[in-house]
Design an enzyme around this catalytic site. Structure first.
Site, PDB file in Angstrom:
ATOM      1  N   ASP A   1      39.055 -47.753  70.347  1.00 48.39           N
ATOM      2  CA  ASP A   1      38.729 -47.304  71.694  1.00 48.39           C
ATOM      3  C   ASP A   1      38.187 -45.872  71.693  1.00 48.39           C
ATOM      4  OD1 ASP A   1      39.444 -49.621  73.163  1.00 48.39           O
ATOM      5  OD2 ASP A   1      41.554 -49.086  73.035  1.00 48.39           O
TER       6      ASP A   1
ATOM      7  N   GLU B   1      50.742 -49.282  72.372  1.00 45.59           N
ATOM      8  CA  GLU B   1      49.589 -48.540  72.855  1.00 45.59           C
ATOM      9  C   GLU B   1      49.889 -48.084  74.281  1.00 45.59           C
ATOM     10  OE1 GLU B   1      44.866 -49.118  73.933  1.00 45.59           O
ATOM     11  OE2 GLU B   1      46.428 -50.471  74.610  1.00 45.59           O
TER      12      GLU B   1
ATOM     13  N   ASP C   1      49.666 -54.215  72.798  1.00 48.48           N
ATOM     14  CA  ASP C   1      48.506 -53.714  73.529  1.00 48.48           C
ATOM     15  C   ASP C   1      48.860 -53.455  74.991  1.00 48.48           C
ATOM     16  OD1 ASP C   1      45.487 -53.362  73.734  1.00 48.48           O
ATOM     17  OD2 ASP C   1      45.817 -54.944  75.223  1.00 48.48           O
TER      18      ASP C   1
END
Length: 737
Positions: free
Chosen positions: A623, A555, A530
């Site tokens: 998201d 990410e 992340d």
């Protein structure tokens, strides 16, 4: 009391409790006349019980207790009543149902009602044994101790007349050396079964790992060993070190001179659950297991016998403890076994690698609202067979650690795996089920930032637990919580939580240790990192390599293919990326019906066209589908299906988003068909592609010479030798026929 006039064979049960020194009337248990002797209300300290009946006025002195899960039981008695539960029969489900619905406060602040609900859900799926294993640890934590004894030398014939909900316990709760009674080993052990794949001399070997805690009541003498039973037969014995026995005795000082002369190991006012070592789990591993076979494990405590008394006497223990228990120990005193843990030996899957030439279909198994479900992990269990049949073989799970936020992206205690998606036990069950279904579990690694669980001496939130850190582990320029004394950030400082100092060797060791634990002990096999913009790529590369170089994706929210490609180079190929350039380009093309941008000089756009082995394509994620900054969700159902027809037939590693999977029944049906086409045709991340058309109104391509697809308003056909396989609004897919 009077009998229930509606049922002449039912009886009221009257009890005098030693604690309250008053009469307590239990609700009618609706027992039949022949079975009335097998039940009474389970209340600690019962000194007398009397049965009143139309047919008989004789006093009744029961030898065992039972519990009816009535809402009328006095609330202050519930925590002690729970201590008698052992997870046998339907009483547990009934009792938990009452507590979870009507009296959640009676369980105490430490109880997790969600764990009770998880167990009830499992029970509804005809998995009663797993339900009991899930609930008992919650009840044990709520009451601060293990269940009271169920069987032993005090048992009577009442055990032969159990009701479906009957729970048995000894009449007296006072342990003494002359009548040893040991409670069962806490059933929390059964929920902590883990399956680990070991490597010995290059040969994979399965081992089943058991953990358990000491019993709450050791019956007047210390527990010197634990016997492990497999399928009802003792297969091993775990000896308690003499040093622990000594420290245990030293912790239990006599209450007064009179108590000092008692033949007791521990004073009656002291609970074993209050001793410092009680929460230290004992463990044992069984390496003599066969892949695919099922086993049942139990653990039972063995009291100190005469053979080890002299060892314990050494060091002046008699004078410190002030007890004569060592003069009265009895041989061969064994307590009742814990509830059985049913385990199927399933080896962990092999670690997947980037660029493998086999179909990999990833499934993001959560969206932004999944954390609000009662137990998301339990819900996912029901999806696995369908996903596996369609060809999904990698599942990205939400962050598993304790977190400040409900979504899991503000982690606090890394090793506390109870979170808003479910309990640690539910996570273990899900991961093991994934291995059994041959679906690779992917760990969401959130190590750019971390939230403290305590304040330091200056009142700053800079004291961390599991692992233990302080301000030295936080970057000195972290804007979220000032006061860190570490190095400066090597990337973009997080605005919402303290940025971790990855230049600190202790921090890096702890990150590596956490990832190793989650992979080797819990069972994750792939990694998702992340917010990698927050710290240098070379740290991420090193973490992946230390974990054995599994399939790993970062990410890195960047729509520029040049920037993403540079990031992949800085990681020296250890990390794939979510292909945001493909996401943005494909979204624009589908909405405009103009597909020119999908073709960059004969190759696909984005990282898919430059380094497809490190391209993870997606249509939406947790998201993008709910953030206005990117326009919200990808599109309507038909537009989403067009986009999935593209990524599920093209190079790269496609990821199906759970929110899209449950959009509508026909969307789900088409997604499963497309997944099956990719699997059956053997399309993988580096399959060859021939773009046949990319203009206004039409995109068409042939992939691996096995699959052809088109999308857009204009017509197109791959020609002879092809068979239609799947289609929808403005898209079609063919396979070689």
């Amino acid at each position: 009391g009077t009998p229930d006039d509606r049922d002449p064979d039912s009886h009221e049960v009257l009890l005098v409790t030693a604690r309250s020194n008053r009469l307590h009337i239990a609700p009618s248990l609706n027992l039949q006349q022949d079975d009335v002797h097998s039940a009474a209300l389970a209340t600690p300290g019962v000194s007398h019980a009397t049965r009143l009946s139309r047919h008989s006025k004789m006093p009744w002195s029961p030898r065992c207790y039972a519990l009816h899960p009535s809402q009328q039981i006095e609330e202050h008695l519930l925590p002690d009543t729970i201590a008698f539960l052992d997870g046998q029969g339907s009483a547990l489900d009934l009792f938990c149902s009452v507590l979870a619905k009507e009296r959640p406060s009676a369980l105490g602040a430490t109880c997790r009602p969600r764990e009770l609900r998880e167990a009830l859900q499992l029970a509804q799926h005809n998995d009663a044994s797993m339900a009991r294993l899930a609930v008992v640890p919650a009840l044990v934590r709520a009451t601060g101790g293990a269940p009271k004894p169920l069987e032993g030398p005090w048992a009577t014939s009442a055990a032969s007349h159990p009701k479906p909900w009957a729970l048995r316990a000894p009449l007296s709760a006072r342990p003494c050396a002359t009548l040893p009674r040991i409670t069962p080993v806490t059933a929390a052990a059964a929920a902590e079964v883990a399956m680990v794949l070991m490597m010995r001399g290059g040969v994979a070997k399965i081992r089943i790992h058991l953990e358990w805690e000491p019993p709450a009541d050791c019956g007047g003498a210390p527990v010197a060993a634990y016997e492990v039973l497999r399928d009802g037969i003792v297969v091993s014995s775990v000896e308690v070190p003499t040093s622990r026995l000594r420290s245990e005795a030293e912790a239990c000082q006599p209450m007064d001179p009179e108590a000092a002369g008692e033949r007791r190991w521990i004073r009656s006012s002291c609970s074993y659950s209050q001793l410092s070592w009680f929460n230290d789990a004992l463990e044992w591993s069984d390496e003599d297991v066969v892949d695919g076979e099922s086993y049942s494990y139990q653990v039972r405590a063995v009291q100190l016998g005469p053979d080890r008394v002299d060892d314990v006497r050494e060091g002046g223990l008699m004078q410190r403890c002030g007890s004569r228990f060592l003069e009265n120990v009895l041989p061969d005193v064994v307590g009742p076994a814990s509830s059985p843990a049913e385990v199927r030996a399933v080896p962990f899957l092999d670690i997947p690698r980037l660029g493998e030439q086999r179909p990999i279909i990833m499934f993001q198994a959560f969206d932004w609202g999944s954390c609000k479900a009662e137990s998301w992990y339990t819900i996912l269990l029901g999806l696995l067979p369908e996903l596996r049949t369609a060809g999904v073989n990698m599942m990205w799970l939400p962050p598993p650690s304790d977190s400040v936020d409900e979504h899991g992206y503000l982690p606090r205690k890394w090793y506390n795996l109870d979170n808003h998606y479910g309990s640690a036990g539910a996570l273990h069950r899900l991961v093991h089920a994934l291995h059994a279904q041959e679906i690779v579990p992917m760990l969401d690694v959130v190590v750019n930032h971390r939230c403290a669980s305590l304040q330091d001496s200056a009142g700053r939130w800079l004291k961390f637990e599991e692992p233990d850190w302080e301000g030295w582990a936080i970057c000195c320029d972290s804007p979220a919580i000032p006061g860190g004394t570490g190095s400066r950030c090597t990337g973009e400082p997080a605005q919402y939580a303290p940025s971790i100092d990855h230049q600190n060797p202790k921090v890096r060791d702890d990150v590596n240790g956490y990832i190793r634990y989650m992979m080797e002990e819990v069972g994750f096999r792939a990694l998702r990192f992340d917010f990698v913009k927050g710290y240098s790529p070379h740290f991420q590369r090193d973490y992946v390599r230390a974990a054995g170089s599994p399939f790993a994706v970062a990410e890195n929210w960047n729509g520029d293919p040049n920037g993403l490609h540079q990031y992949v180079r800085e990681c020296q190929g250890a990390m794939a990326v979510y292909d945001f350039p493909v996401y943005y380009t494909l979204k624009g093309a589908v909405h405009s019906n103009n597909f020119e941008a999908l073709n960059e000089g004969g190759r696909p756009c984005g990282i898919m066209g430059r380094d497809p082995a490190r391209s993870v394509t997606f249509i939406d994620n947790h998201d993008t589908y709910q953030l206005a900054i990117v326009g919200g969700a990808f599109g309507n159902n038909d537009q989403v299906l067009r986009a999935y027809a593209y990524i599920l037939t093209h190079p790269g590693t496609p990821c199906v988003f759970h929110y899209d999977y449950v959009r509508a029944p026909y969307v789900r049906e088409k997604l499963l068909q497309l997944c099956g086409i990719r699997r059956d045709a053997g399309i993988h991340s580096t399959s060859q592609i021939n773009i046949c058309a990319s203009n206004w109104g039409l995109y068409a391509a042939i992939i691996g010479n096995k699959v052809a697809m088109k999308m857009g308003t204009n017509d197109w056909s791959p020609g002879n030798g092809w068979k239609f396989a799947c289609g929808g609004s403005e898209f079609a897919v063919w396979i070689r026929g």
